[in-house]
Scaffold this motif. Structure first.
Motif, PDB file in Angstrom:
ATOM      1  N   ILE A 185     -68.961 -52.344   5.668  1.00  0.00           N
ATOM      2  CA  ILE A 185     -68.646 -52.125   4.269  1.00  0.00           C
ATOM      3  C   ILE A 185     -67.259 -51.501   4.185  1.00  0.00           C
ATOM      4  O   ILE A 185     -66.847 -50.736   5.067  1.00  0.00           O
ATOM      5  N   GLN A 245     -75.029 -53.211  -2.527  1.00  0.00           N
ATOM      6  CA  GLN A 245     -74.368 -53.773  -1.347  1.00  0.00           C
ATOM      7  C   GLN A 245     -75.170 -53.584  -0.073  1.00  0.00           C
ATOM      8  O   GLN A 245     -74.986 -54.315   0.895  1.00  0.00           O
ATOM      9  N   SER A 300     -72.372 -56.214  10.490  1.00  0.00           N
ATOM     10  CA  SER A 300     -71.881 -56.147   9.115  1.00  0.00           C
ATOM     11  C   SER A 300     -71.230 -54.798   8.816  1.00  0.00           C
ATOM     12  O   SER A 300     -71.641 -53.758   9.334  1.00  0.00           O
ATOM     13  N   TRP A 319     -72.719 -50.573   8.701  1.00  0.00           N
ATOM     14  CA  TRP A 319     -73.898 -50.052   8.011  1.00  0.00           C
ATOM     15  C   TRP A 319     -74.750 -49.211   8.954  1.00  0.00           C
ATOM     16  O   TRP A 319     -75.357 -48.221   8.537  1.00  0.00           O
TER      17      TRP A 319
END
Length: 234
Positions: A129, A176, A127, A142
Motif C-alpha cells: 500500500i 483497501q 501486495s 500489508w
C-alpha cells in the motif's frame, strides 16, 4: 480477479470453472477459457497484465503447455502458472518455467483448494500500500502492518518498530485492506489477524503487547474471521 484456464478438454474446463466459482463466488472472479495455447498467447501478448493467475494444461495438441509457458515467461516473469496434467512424470518440466504449482487430473477439490490458499498467501505477501507521509510516499507491505488506529482525520499505522501518522480516514483504509487479513475490531481499530496473540472476550492482545478493544456483540464475528484467517493464511 481474472483467471485464465487453458485446456483442450471442454468437459474439464467446465469442471474447473465450476470449482473456481464455488471457491471464490461467481461475482468475485472472472474466468476466461482457451482451447489451445495458441489462442491464449494471442490474448496474453496483447494484454499481459489482464490475468492474475493461469491454469495451463501440459498435454495439448500443437503448442503444449510447457512451450507456451516459456513464451509467457518472456513477457511476464512473475504471474503464477499452475500446470494441469494427467502424467505426473512431466511435472518436473514445469520447473524450467518456474511453475507455481501442479494439479493432477482428474481434479481433486482438496488439492485445488490448497493451491488457491497458497495463491492467496502469495498475493498478500507481495501486495503493498502507498502511504503519504508528508512529502514522502511510503510503500509498505500489508503483512508488516500490525494494526491501524483512528485519530480524528488521521490514522496511526503501527508496524513492528515504528508508527506513521497519516492523513487518511479509517474507512478509506478499510476499503483497501485485504479482507482475509484484517478485521475491524472496533470503530477506531483495524487489526492484522496475523499479529493477534490472545483474546479474553473483551480485548484483543497483539504480539507487541498493545490491547485492542473488541466492540460489544462482535465476539462471534471475530472468532469466525480468525478461523478464516488461519484456514487461508495461517
Amino acid at each position: 480477479m481474472k483467471i485464465a484456464v487453458c485446456d483442450d478438454e471442454v468437459n474439464f474446463q467446465k469442471v474447473i470453472q465450476e470449482k473456481l466459482e464455488e471457491y471464490y463466488g461467481a461475482l468475485e472472479v472472472e474466468i476466461e477459457v482457451f482451447l489451445s495455447a495458441k489462442d491464449f498467447l494471442e490474448k496474453f501478448e496483447k494484454h499481459p497484465l489482464e490475468f492474475q493467475i493461469i491454469f495451463m494444461d501440459i498435454e495439448m495438441p500443437g503448442l503444449n503447455g510447457i512451450e507456451a509457458s516459456k513464451r509467457i515467461r518472456e513477457i511476464n516473469q512473475s504471474i503464477p502458472i499452475i500446470f494441469l496434467t494427467s502424467h505426473t512424470e512431466r511435472a518436473m518440466e514445469g520447473y524450467e518455467v518456474n511453475a507455481f504449482r501442479f494439479l493432477e487430473k482428474p481434479l481433486r477439490k482438496e488439492k485445488l483448494v490448497k493451491v488457491l490458499q497458497d495463491f492467496a498467501k502469495l498475493r498478500l505477501v507481495n501486495s503493498k500500500i502507498e502511504l503519504q507521509d508528508g512529502e514522502r510516499i511510503l510503500l509498505v507491505n500489508w503483512t508488516e502492518i500490525q494494526f491501524v488506529e483512528s485519530e480524528n482525520v488521521y490514522i496511526n499505522v503501527y508496524l513492528e518498530d515504528t508508527r506513521y501518522l497519516i492523513r487518511k480516514k479509517l474507512s478509506d483504509m478499510e476499503e483497501q485492506m485485504p479482507k482475509q487479513m484484517f478485521y475491524k475490531a472496533h470503530r477506531s481499530y483495524l487489526i492484522n489477524l496475523g499479529f493477534v496473540k490472545f483474546f479474553n472476550g473483551k480485548k484483543i492482545t497483539m504480539k507487541n503487547g498493545n490491547e485492542i478493544p473488541l466492540s460489544r456483540g462482535k465476539r462471534t464475528e471475530f472468532k469466525t474471521a480468525m478461523m478464516n484467517y488461519l484456514r487461508i493464511l495461517g
